[in-house]
Each structure stands twice: as C-alpha cells, then as structure tokens.
Design a protein around this motif. Structure first.
Motif, short mmCIF file in Angstrom:
data_model
loop_
_atom_site.label_atom_id
_atom_site.label_comp_id
_atom_site.label_asym_id
_atom_site.label_seq_id
_atom_site.Cartn_x
_atom_site.Cartn_y
_atom_site.Cartn_z
N LEU A 73 0.65 -1.22 -0.24
CA LEU A 73 -0.13 0.05 -0.15
C LEU A 73 0.59 1.26 0.07
CD1 LEU A 73 -2.78 -1.06 2.39
CD2 LEU A 73 -2.93 -1.09 0.35
N GLN A 74 2.04 1.04 -0.73
CA GLN A 74 2.70 2.35 -1.14
C GLN A 74 3.54 2.74 0.16
OE1 GLN A 74 3.55 4.27 -4.32
NE2 GLN A 74 2.84 2.22 -4.66
N TRP A 80 -5.10 -7.64 -0.74
CA TRP A 80 -5.29 -8.13 0.44
C TRP A 80 -5.22 -7.56 1.75
CZ3 TRP A 80 -1.14 -10.88 3.80
CH2 TRP A 80 -1.66 -11.90 4.76
N PHE A 81 -4.15 -6.39 1.81
CA PHE A 81 -4.11 -5.56 2.91
C PHE A 81 -5.26 -4.56 2.82
CE2 PHE A 81 0.28 -6.97 3.24
CZ PHE A 81 0.41 -7.30 4.75
N TYR A 82 -5.55 -4.07 1.75
CA TYR A 82 -6.51 -3.02 1.59
C TYR A 82 -8.17 -3.50 1.94
CZ TYR A 82 -9.20 0.77 -0.08
OH TYR A 82 -10.11 1.99 -0.41
N HIS A 83 -8.30 -4.69 1.09
CA HIS A 83 -9.81 -5.31 1.46
C HIS A 83 -9.94 -6.18 2.66
CE1 HIS A 83 -11.09 -3.30 -2.22
NE2 HIS A 83 -9.89 -3.88 -2.96
N VAL A 84 -9.03 -6.77 3.25
CA VAL A 84 -9.16 -8.01 4.16
C VAL A 84 -8.55 -7.57 5.64
CG1 VAL A 84 -8.62 -10.36 4.77
CG2 VAL A 84 -9.47 -9.50 2.23
N VAL A 85 -7.08 -7.40 5.43
CA VAL A 85 -6.34 -7.21 6.72
C VAL A 85 -6.58 -6.13 7.46
CG1 VAL A 85 -4.02 -7.09 7.61
CG2 VAL A 85 -4.45 -8.68 5.77
N ALA A 131 -7.43 -0.67 15.46
CA ALA A 131 -6.10 -0.37 15.15
C ALA A 131 -5.80 -0.61 13.63
CB ALA A 131 -4.85 -1.05 15.95
N TYR A 132 -4.73 -0.38 13.28
CA TYR A 132 -4.27 -0.90 11.65
C TYR A 132 -2.99 -1.39 11.58
CZ TYR A 132 -2.12 3.77 11.60
OH TYR A 132 -1.49 4.95 11.82
N VAL A 133 -2.61 -2.30 10.56
CA VAL A 133 -1.41 -2.98 10.62
C VAL A 133 -0.38 -1.86 9.95
CG1 VAL A 133 -0.10 -4.72 9.46
CG2 VAL A 133 -2.41 -5.12 10.20
#
Length: 225
Positions: A81-82, A104-109, A119-121
């Motif tokens: 994600l840049q 995967w990170f944007y839509h799921v994680v 929180a966020y990864v």
C-alpha cells in the motif's frame, strides 16, 4: 567380449540411463521460461499498472537463475500500500503478487484489524519471497512458487497500537488474535490461488503462505488450508 570390453559397455549403459533419468527430472522441474502463462500474467500486470514505482516498489532486472528459477519482471518491494504497511525485509516478487498483496491488505487485513483491535497494521514480518527451491525445500519435490517470485510468506503483523500478532502464537491464542488471523487467512483465499496456514501442515505452523500458482488450466481452482 573381453572383461575390459564388458566393463566399458556397462559404464556406457549406466551413463545413458543417468542421462535419460536426468532429462526426465529436468522436465519435471518445469522452467519459468516453459510456462507461457507466467510471462503473460506478469506482462499484463505491468502493462495495466499493477504496481506504481516508488520508494517502496523498485523494478529490477530480469532474474534468469539456475535451473527452473526466474522472474520475467521482478519487483523489489519494501512495503505494501505504497509503504503504509512496511516489510521487515524487502521482498522480491512479481507484479501479480505485488498487486494481490496490496489488495489483501486493503480489502481484508486492514478492515479486520480496525474492527477487532481498533488499530491498523503498520508492519509485517516477511519470512520468504523469491527463493530458488522446491516446495518446503524437499528433495525431488515440485518447484516452489517462490522460485518464480509468485509467493510470499508472512509470519507476523505489527499494529499501530504497538502490539504484534504472530501466526505461530496467535493462531491458537487470544480470541481477538484468533479472529483476526482467521479472517486474514479466509480473506486471502479469495485473492490468492494457494493459501496455507498452521492448520495446513507442519511446515506452515508459524506463517501464512500466499501464492498465485495456476493449479489447473484456467487458474480457477484455489487451494486453501
């Protein structure tokens, strides 16, 4: 025939058999060059802007490795994600994997982390990317998708609140960790063609294996364990 003549014939026969079996073995270790879909998938992804060159995604020269291994258009990726999700170590993967991991990170994680932890990864532990080897590094096994930059192994997630959730301990850990990791795993199964976690086999007790292997001719079959 003399004894020395018989010995010479035996040596030649053994050599011929070794050549035949070696040739069969080499054909079973299919090369990245022999599978047109690999180059097509990479070229289409590159042509359609499946990645953006930045400080976190760098295009590399073609990898033409030993034996079956190589990548047509390799990318060195230090964050998803840049860069919003940093990698513990830069990953060498192809364009389709780069795009799939971002998705995967944007839509799921990230949605799962927001809902479960509030929180966020911010960082993930990359345990393996490009590596010229067989599956699970077993002798005579099929070539791993890692050998084509078509796979990524993730071992842990660090969140913005400072906590780190590892696949090894979180998979059977707290209720929150179990929920988060299972959602990340099941969501990956919709985006990747192969997903293996701790319940898959003993080799994946501490990480998620994600790849875009083509298990059947049209690539529709997904393996999720």
């Amino acid at each position: 025939m003399t004894h020395s003549g018989q010995r010479t014939v035996a040596i030649l026969l053994v050599g011929a058999l070794l050549f035949v079996f070696s040739g069969c073995a080499n054909r079973s270790l299919y090369s990245w060059r022999d599978q047109a879909w690999r180059k097509d998938a990479e070229a289409i992804c590159m042509g359609k802007g499946g990645y953006e060159s930045s400080a976190f995604v760098e295009r590399m020269r073609r990898i033409n490795d030993k034996g079956a291994c190589g990548i047509w258009y390799p990318l060195k990726v230090s964050g998803a994600l840049q860069g919003y999700v940093a990698y513990s170590t830069p990953a060498v993967v192809n364009c389709p994997m780069t795009a799939a991991v971002d998705g995967w990170f944007y839509h799921v994680v990230q949605p799962a982390a927001a809902r479960i932890y509030g929180a966020y990864v911010t960082k993930v532990q990359v345990m393996a990317s490009y590596s010229c080897r067989t599956r699970n590094s077993k002798a005579y096994a099929k070539v791993s998708e890692h050998s084509f930059g078509n796979a990524l192994d993730i071992g842990a997630f660090t969140l913005s609140d400072g906590r780190t959730v590892t696949v090894q301990h979180g998979w059977r850990g707290s209720a929150a960790d179990r929920a988060f990791l299972r959602e990340a795993h099941s969501g990956a199964c919709k985006l990747f063609t192969t997903v293996i976690g701790p319940d898959g086999d003993s080799h994946h007790y501490n990480h998620f294996h994600l790849d875009l292997a083509r298990h059947n001719e049209d690539g529709s079959y997904h393996y999720c364990k």
